[in-house]
Design a protein around this motif. Structure first.
Motif, PDB file in Angstrom:
ATOM      1  N   GLN A 117     -31.163 -39.399   0.196  1.00  0.00           N
ATOM      2  CA  GLN A 117     -32.770 -39.820   0.449  1.00  0.00           C
ATOM      3  C   GLN A 117     -32.707 -40.125   2.123  1.00  0.00           C
ATOM      4  OE1 GLN A 117     -34.171 -43.502  -1.562  1.00  0.00           O
ATOM      5  NE2 GLN A 117     -35.753 -42.003  -2.141  1.00  0.00           N
ATOM      6  N   GLN A 118     -31.631 -40.966   2.246  1.00  0.00           N
ATOM      7  CA  GLN A 118     -31.518 -41.647   3.784  1.00  0.00           C
ATOM      8  C   GLN A 118     -31.638 -40.260   4.869  1.00  0.00           C
ATOM      9  OE1 GLN A 118     -28.025 -43.486   4.518  1.00  0.00           O
ATOM     10  NE2 GLN A 118     -28.177 -43.725   6.791  1.00  0.00           N
ATOM     11  N   LEU A 119     -30.737 -39.227   4.668  1.00  0.00           N
ATOM     12  CA  LEU A 119     -30.432 -38.093   5.197  1.00  0.00           C
ATOM     13  C   LEU A 119     -31.912 -37.293   5.315  1.00  0.00           C
ATOM     14  CD1 LEU A 119     -27.423 -36.732   3.697  1.00  0.00           C
ATOM     15  CD2 LEU A 119     -27.401 -37.822   6.317  1.00  0.00           C
ATOM     16  N   ASN A 120     -32.540 -37.233   4.229  1.00  0.00           N
ATOM     17  CA  ASN A 120     -33.890 -36.606   4.248  1.00  0.00           C
ATOM     18  C   ASN A 120     -34.816 -37.231   5.161  1.00  0.00           C
ATOM     19  OD1 ASN A 120     -36.726 -36.818   2.081  1.00  0.00           O
ATOM     20  ND2 ASN A 120     -35.958 -34.900   2.826  1.00  0.00           N
ATOM     21  N   ILE A 121     -34.830 -38.559   5.208  1.00  0.00           N
ATOM     22  CA  ILE A 121     -35.846 -39.352   5.959  1.00  0.00           C
ATOM     23  C   ILE A 121     -35.189 -39.171   7.261  1.00  0.00           C
ATOM     24  CG2 ILE A 121     -36.896 -41.275   6.247  1.00  0.00           C
ATOM     25  CD1 ILE A 121     -36.655 -42.008   3.295  1.00  0.00           C
ATOM     26  N   GLU A 122     -34.259 -39.747   7.556  1.00  0.00           N
ATOM     27  CA  GLU A 122     -33.648 -39.857   9.355  1.00  0.00           C
ATOM     28  C   GLU A 122     -33.485 -38.662   9.962  1.00  0.00           C
ATOM     29  OE1 GLU A 122     -30.331 -42.596   9.203  1.00  0.00           O
ATOM     30  OE2 GLU A 122     -31.579 -44.214   8.173  1.00  0.00           O
ATOM     31  N   LEU A 123     -32.948 -37.808   9.109  1.00  0.00           N
ATOM     32  CA  LEU A 123     -32.772 -36.293   9.917  1.00  0.00           C
ATOM     33  C   LEU A 123     -33.758 -35.280   9.513  1.00  0.00           C
ATOM     34  CD1 LEU A 123     -28.901 -35.943   8.812  1.00  0.00           C
ATOM     35  CD2 LEU A 123     -29.790 -37.103  10.978  1.00  0.00           C
ATOM     36  N   ASN A 124     -34.787 -35.688   8.777  1.00  0.00           N
ATOM     37  CA  ASN A 124     -35.924 -34.984   8.293  1.00  0.00           C
ATOM     38  C   ASN A 124     -35.088 -33.658   7.776  1.00  0.00           C
ATOM     39  OD1 ASN A 124     -38.571 -34.051   8.039  1.00  0.00           O
ATOM     40  ND2 ASN A 124     -38.660 -33.013  10.022  1.00  0.00           N
ATOM     41  N   LEU A 125     -34.236 -33.888   7.037  1.00  0.00           N
ATOM     42  CA  LEU A 125     -33.569 -32.686   6.427  1.00  0.00           C
ATOM     43  C   LEU A 125     -34.085 -32.317   5.235  1.00  0.00           C
ATOM     44  CD1 LEU A 125     -30.958 -30.805   6.568  1.00  0.00           C
ATOM     45  CD2 LEU A 125     -29.839 -32.944   5.100  1.00  0.00           C
TER      46      LEU A 125
ATOM     47  N   VAL B 147     -41.101 -24.940  -0.553  1.00  0.00           N
ATOM     48  CA  VAL B 147     -40.642 -26.443  -0.281  1.00  0.00           C
ATOM     49  C   VAL B 147     -41.177 -26.661   1.342  1.00  0.00           C
ATOM     50  CG1 VAL B 147     -38.917 -27.831  -0.073  1.00  0.00           C
ATOM     51  CG2 VAL B 147     -38.893 -26.099  -1.693  1.00  0.00           C
ATOM     52  N   PRO B 148     -41.766 -27.489   1.535  1.00  0.00           N
ATOM     53  CA  PRO B 148     -42.265 -27.794   2.795  1.00  0.00           C
ATOM     54  C   PRO B 148     -41.175 -28.518   3.527  1.00  0.00           C
ATOM     55  CG  PRO B 148     -43.458 -29.243   1.220  1.00  0.00           C
ATOM     56  CD  PRO B 148     -42.637 -28.404   0.466  1.00  0.00           C
ATOM     57  N   LYS B 149     -41.232 -28.460   4.712  1.00  0.00           N
ATOM     58  CA  LYS B 149     -40.233 -28.840   5.608  1.00  0.00           C
ATOM     59  C   LYS B 149     -40.031 -30.600   5.329  1.00  0.00           C
ATOM     60  CE  LYS B 149     -37.752 -29.010   9.902  1.00  0.00           C
ATOM     61  NZ  LYS B 149     -36.314 -28.982   9.477  1.00  0.00           N
ATOM     62  N   GLY B 150     -38.746 -30.931   5.403  1.00  0.00           N
ATOM     63  CA  GLY B 150     -38.783 -32.400   5.256  1.00  0.00           C
ATOM     64  C   GLY B 150     -38.839 -33.118   3.762  1.00  0.00           C
ATOM     65  N   ASP B 151     -38.941 -31.834   2.934  1.00  0.00           N
ATOM     66  CA  ASP B 151     -39.227 -32.491   1.271  1.00  0.00           C
ATOM     67  C   ASP B 151     -38.015 -32.592   0.844  1.00  0.00           C
ATOM     68  OD1 ASP B 151     -41.231 -32.856  -0.538  1.00  0.00           O
ATOM     69  OD2 ASP B 151     -40.559 -31.152  -1.324  1.00  0.00           O
ATOM     70  N   PHE B 152     -38.246 -33.506  -0.217  1.00  0.00           N
ATOM     71  CA  PHE B 152     -37.005 -33.608  -0.987  1.00  0.00           C
ATOM     72  C   PHE B 152     -37.317 -33.202  -2.443  1.00  0.00           C
ATOM     73  CE2 PHE B 152     -33.584 -37.145  -2.259  1.00  0.00           C
ATOM     74  CZ  PHE B 152     -32.936 -36.449  -2.965  1.00  0.00           C
ATOM     75  N   ALA B 153     -37.001 -31.924  -2.776  1.00  0.00           N
ATOM     76  CA  ALA B 153     -37.519 -31.458  -3.911  1.00  0.00           C
ATOM     77  C   ALA B 153     -36.181 -31.451  -5.144  1.00  0.00           C
ATOM     78  CB  ALA B 153     -37.892 -29.762  -3.541  1.00  0.00           C
ATOM     79  N   GLY B 154     -36.612 -31.579  -6.118  1.00  0.00           N
ATOM     80  CA  GLY B 154     -35.584 -31.346  -7.432  1.00  0.00           C
ATOM     81  C   GLY B 154     -36.020 -30.212  -8.272  1.00  0.00           C
ATOM     82  N   ILE B 155     -34.840 -29.518  -8.723  1.00  0.00           N
ATOM     83  CA  ILE B 155     -35.056 -28.292 -10.083  1.00  0.00           C
ATOM     84  C   ILE B 155     -34.748 -29.264 -11.340  1.00  0.00           C
ATOM     85  CG2 ILE B 155     -34.382 -26.075 -10.690  1.00  0.00           C
ATOM     86  CD1 ILE B 155     -33.667 -25.658  -7.940  1.00  0.00           C
ATOM     87  N   VAL B 156     -35.459 -29.201 -12.246  1.00  0.00           N
ATOM     88  CA  VAL B 156     -34.991 -29.803 -13.248  1.00  0.00           C
ATOM     89  C   VAL B 156     -35.016 -28.520 -14.464  1.00  0.00           C
ATOM     90  CG1 VAL B 156     -35.416 -32.271 -13.034  1.00  0.00           C
ATOM     91  CG2 VAL B 156     -37.227 -30.670 -13.820  1.00  0.00           C
ATOM     92  N   GLY B 157     -34.757 -28.920 -15.705  1.00  0.00           N
ATOM     93  CA  GLY B 157     -34.804 -28.017 -16.809  1.00  0.00           C
ATOM     94  C   GLY B 157     -33.408 -28.175 -17.560  1.00  0.00           C
ATOM     95  N   PRO B 158     -33.745 -27.563 -18.800  1.00  0.00           N
ATOM     96  CA  PRO B 158     -32.734 -27.718 -19.677  1.00  0.00           C
ATOM     97  C   PRO B 158     -31.515 -26.700 -19.561  1.00  0.00           C
ATOM     98  CG  PRO B 158     -34.531 -26.808 -20.864  1.00  0.00           C
ATOM     99  CD  PRO B 158     -34.974 -27.155 -19.705  1.00  0.00           C
ATOM    100  N   ASN B 159     -30.258 -27.053 -19.997  1.00  0.00           N
ATOM    101  CA  ASN B 159     -29.170 -26.094 -19.755  1.00  0.00           C
ATOM    102  C   ASN B 159     -29.471 -24.671 -20.263  1.00  0.00           C
ATOM    103  OD1 ASN B 159     -27.439 -28.316 -19.061  1.00  0.00           O
ATOM    104  ND2 ASN B 159     -26.748 -28.544 -21.259  1.00  0.00           N
ATOM    105  N   GLY B 160     -29.010 -24.000 -19.181  1.00  0.00           N
ATOM    106  CA  GLY B 160     -29.299 -22.562 -19.619  1.00  0.00           C
ATOM    107  C   GLY B 160     -30.745 -22.131 -19.011  1.00  0.00           C
ATOM    108  N   SER B 161     -31.553 -22.824 -18.379  1.00  0.00           N
ATOM    109  CA  SER B 161     -32.698 -22.407 -17.860  1.00  0.00           C
ATOM    110  C   SER B 161     -32.864 -21.761 -16.669  1.00  0.00           C
ATOM    111  CB  SER B 161     -33.751 -23.736 -17.900  1.00  0.00           C
ATOM    112  OG  SER B 161     -33.125 -24.647 -16.947  1.00  0.00           O
ATOM    113  N   GLY B 162     -31.654 -21.739 -16.057  1.00  0.00           N
ATOM    114  CA  GLY B 162     -31.723 -20.891 -14.678  1.00  0.00           C
ATOM    115  C   GLY B 162     -31.544 -21.698 -13.660  1.00  0.00           C
ATOM    116  N   LYS B 163     -31.122 -22.967 -13.664  1.00  0.00           N
ATOM    117  CA  LYS B 163     -31.331 -23.730 -12.366  1.00  0.00           C
ATOM    118  C   LYS B 163     -30.204 -23.378 -11.386  1.00  0.00           C
ATOM    119  CE  LYS B 163     -30.666 -27.723 -14.440  1.00  0.00           C
ATOM    120  NZ  LYS B 163     -30.332 -27.192 -15.994  1.00  0.00           N
TER     121      LYS B 163
END
Lengths: 335, 269
Positions: free
Chosen positions: B184-192, B27-43
């Protein structure tokens, strides 16, 4: 935030004053009434029967009540914190069961008749240490602690110890049974000053060390994993606090018998008055427990004077009634 | 920094039962990444592996080129904050709870919070719009408020990476959007940098820059939402027939579910 600290400070001063008042009242009450105003004079002359009663009987007793009450209540606060269970008290751990079994063995085998009354606390502490080692090894064997498992092991050790004690009582003389029962009901009548000194030093150092863990305990209120994500080594914290709590319980039970209720209700009362921040709760519970036990001891000594009631009876009745009144009147924090 | 959070040949899980294997992604710096998948897939297991709650069987996780398993708990807590779901709540005032985010910064003998701790906590309570709740107890809050307060506490840790475990489950759409807009705001403004487990595919598509799709303890696919949320992939991973289209306003993928009745009618035609 500042306001909270002032509130803590104020309540601490209040508790300290209550402890001192109770101690002063306790020192002047008893079979031989000593007027408060005479006490400084008696200490100045430091001779006479009144002086020896004060320094040899009453003062040690008050100090022991202070140390035992404080330690039991502190232990209750710590254990309710690490188990996150408000029903846990010092005697849930199985340590007191081990101590009681140790004492019962000393009585039944007649060791104390040969070697003296000092063998009773020695037997108690040996029993407490053995059950502590047992609970500790079984609970922490597989790296990470499982709090519920730990609690269950403690309860089971308690059961085994109390069943073994009943076995001993079934096979021994009625005289021995009497001694065992009286020891279990608890008493602050301890002639050995070394034991009193050990108890005081242990309870004060227990307080000091546990205050060091106040903030980790605060984080543990969220659960072990959330505390861990806040940089708290939950495992280490629980281990150390468990050891402190069990050692304190072991010492208190060995010296003063099984004095119930202090460790359960005092932390509850302090928590419902002042919230669950352990930075205050530990010190507050200690002083509250000291105050409570000094007062109960006055009652135990005076109600049927010149005879003495077992202090466990007083703590149970007084504590239970006060707690029920509090529950019905005061809104417990959080509800 | 291209590979801010890097998982390399990562494997973790539970002995003799569920485990993750061959997980590699970054995951690159400042990215907003999501993990998806069905129940029990290991998220959630994946998140637990990153935080160190579960020991790694193989591989490594590094943050900013530092190996996480070599990091102390305190150091980790200064770098990674976790917002997990509340299963039980203690009787703690909100202010005290948020201030717990400063625990990783306390010194050995420190008993009270410093003025800086108080300032940081206040700043993030204001940012998350929870400052007015500070004297309430956690037990008195609604689900949405709890989630906001939990984010305030996480921000008070001043982390470089924010991990969230289904921050919007059990919330109504008002709160779902409120929480995700805040993130999203935190991700953009704080580059979190944000890594979030999320069930709702539509929200995942709308908010995340990148998605990681999991299936049976493995990464099935990673990429931007358009690539990942394709009906073909979703049908394979979830065993469910869906229709995907574009959101007319944002241009992000939208997923429509179809009932069994309608599907069987279509087949009969």
């Amino acid at each position: 935030m500042k306001r909270k600290y002032y509130k803590w400070g104020g309540f601490l001063i209040l508790l300290l004053m209550l402890v001192m008042l109770a101690a002063i009242f306790s020192i002047s009450s008893g079979e031989l009434k000593i007027k408060l105003f005479d006490i400084p004079g008696i200490f100045r002359t430091n001779t006479g029967i009144e002086y020896s009663i004060l320094t040899k009987i009453r003062l040690p007793r008050i100090l022991l009540a202070f140390a035992v009450g404080g330690a039991l209540s502190l232990t209750g606060a710590i254990l309710q914190g690490i188990y996150r269970n408000p029903l846990v008290e010092p005697y849930t751990l199985g340590i007191s069961g081990g101590a009681a079994l140790g004492v019962a063995l000393v009585i039944v085998l007649g060791v104390y008749l040969e070697r003296g009354a000092f063998m009773l606390p020695v037997g108690g502490f040996t029993g407490a240490s053995l059950s502590l080692i047992l609970v500790y090894l079984l609970s922490f064997r597989r790296g990470n602690v499982n709090i519920n498992r730990m609690l269950l092991i403690g309860v089971m050790v308690s059961f085994v110890a109390s069943a073994s004690m009943m076995f001993l009582m079934a096979v021994t003389t009625s005289e021995n049974i009497h001694s065992i029962i009286f020891w279990i009901m608890g008493s602050l009548d301890e002639p050995n000053t070394t034991l009193i000194r050990i108890t005081i030093i242990a309870s004060l150092s227990g307080l000091l060390i546990s205050i060091f863990f106040a903030r980790p305990l605060n984080a543990l209120r969220l659960g072990e994993n959330k505390a861990r994500n806040l940089g708290i080594n939950s495992n280490k914290t629980i281990r150390i606090l468990f050891l402190i709590a069990s050692l304190l319980t072991g010492i208190c039970v060995s010296v003063a018998g099984v004095i119930g209720f202090v460790g359960l209700i005092i932390p509850h009362i302090i928590r419902s008055l002042m919230g669950s921040d352990y930075r205050f709760l530990l010190l507050g519970s200690f002083l509250g427990g000291s105050f409570f036990l000094i007062v109960c001891d006055i009652l135990a000594r005076t109600i049927i004077a010149p005879n003495e009631l077992p202090i466990g009876v007083i703590t149970g009745i007084v504590g239970g009634v006060v707690f029920i009144i509090m529950l019905s009147k005061v809104k417990v924090a959080g509800n | 920094m291209k590979d801010f959070l890097l998982l390399n040949d990562f494997s973790c899980g539970y002995k003799n039962s569920f485990k993750l294997s061959d997980i590699s992604f970054s995951v690159p710096k400042g990215d907003f990444a999501g993990i998806v998948g069905p129940n029990g897939s290991g998220k959630t297991t994946l998140l637990k592996g990153i935080t160190g709650e579960l020991k790694l069987f193989r591989g490594a996780v590094s943050l900013n080129t530092l190996n996480l398993s070599a990091m102390s708990l305190v150091e980790k807590a200064r770098n990674i904050a976790v917002v997990s779901q509340f299963s039980e709540v203690a009787d703690i005032p909100v202010e005290d709870y948020v201030l717990m985010g400063r625990l990783p910064y306390r010194t050995m003998w420190q008993f009270f919070e410093t003025q800086n701790d108080l300032n940081v906590a206040e700043r993030y309570m204001k940012l998350t719009n929870t400052f007015h709740l500070r004297h309430k107890l956690m037990t008195q809050l609604s689900g949405g408020e709890l989630q906001l307060v939990s984010i305030a506490r996480a921000l008070t840790q001043e982390p470089k990476l924010l991990l969230l475990d289904e921050p919007t489950s059990h919330l109504d759409i008002t709160h779902q959007v409120q929480i995700l807009n805040l993130i999203q705001q935190l991700n953009i403004e704080l580059n979190l940098t944000v890594l979030m487990v999320i069930h709702d595919l539509n929200l995942a598509g709308e908010y995340c820059d990148h998605l990681i799709m999991m299936k049976a303890g493995k990464v099935y696919l990673k990429g931007d939402p358009h690539e990942v949320l394709d009906y073909d992939h979703i049908e394979k991973v979830y065993n469910t027939v869906v229709i995907t289209q574009k959101n007319p306003l944002s241009g992000k993928p939208v997923i429509f579910l179809v009932s069994g009745k309608v599907l069987s009618k279509r087949k009969n035609v």
